[in-house]
Write an enzyme that holds these catalytic residues in place. Sequence first.
Site, PDB file in Angstrom:
ATOM      1  N   SER A  86      -5.505   7.566  10.007  1.00  0.00           N
ATOM      2  CA  SER A  86      -4.372   6.796   9.489  1.00  0.00           C
ATOM      3  C   SER A  86      -4.701   5.965   8.246  1.00  0.00           C
ATOM      4  O   SER A  86      -3.795   5.541   7.538  1.00  0.00           O
ATOM      5  CB  SER A  86      -3.817   5.870  10.577  1.00  0.00           C
ATOM      6  N   LYS A 164      -5.067  -1.403   9.970  1.00  0.00           N
ATOM      7  CA  LYS A 164      -4.008  -1.057   9.008  1.00  0.00           C
ATOM      8  C   LYS A 164      -4.092  -2.023   7.831  1.00  0.00           C
ATOM      9  O   LYS A 164      -4.871  -2.971   7.822  1.00  0.00           O
ATOM     10  CB  LYS A 164      -2.612  -1.164   9.652  1.00  0.00           C
TER      11      LYS A 164
END
Length: 283
Positions: A86, A164
């Site tokens: 990701s 993230k």
Amino acid sequence: MADSPHEPAGPAANRHSEQFGRADRAVGAHHRRDGADDTGETRTGKKAKKEKSFWRELPILIVVALALSFLLQTFVARVYLIPSESMQPTLHGCPGCTGDRIVVEKISYRFTDPRPGDVVVFKGPDSWSAGYVSTRSDNVVLRGIQEVGSLVGLVPPDENDLVKRVIAVGGQTVECCDDQGRVLVDGVPLDEPYVQMDFPFTPGVVTCETDVQSGRCFGPVTVPDDHVWVMGDNRSNSADSRYHVGDEHQGAIPLDNVIGKARLIVLPPGRWGTIDSPDILPS
């Protein structure tokens, strides 16, 4: 003339003198041997004492080392493994491959809040952890050992920790997209050089206004106070805030869940380096 009483009286006297000298030398040699034995015994005793002292101190050294590791891991920094794609290409990871190991520093956010552009590690809220499976053993003894190992950093924590990039903070409104396919924060397009993989966006063909929308489109969402909106750098393969807008936090992450800021890639050696956290909002 009579012999003088102070002179040796012939061969017998010479033999007596020689025997006396040999006896003295024998006694001296005996004393020297005794001294050598005493010295050897003393050195051996000191060596034995040092060895005993080391083994007595070893448990103390181990306890001190574990205590220092606990304090460092809890309050200063910890190493985390990147398990997914990701955050490609900034951070490398995928199932079955050698993912990056990163140092996450925990001190900065005790004094300041995360800002847009920061790469952060956080504990996933309940809606993010629906499919999370515990890494602990069902055996009570092994589970206890794993928990102790986790305290000193030898075993990963048993929680859904994710990494993230912060895109917006509390009070800001985030959405996508402008006419160039860029993410907007409070109506201002972001400069995101780290994004190299994203959903297609072609003006006049695939946009947020076409019948079949681009996968980039979302929002607008106003981030709750004391929360951050996070997205993966690999936008086409990241289940980030966009995928959780229906939860109690509107997809955002509470600041209390933020563990720290990702600073360094430490393994594998070929990936050593700092993790860039650029200022993504135009000045």
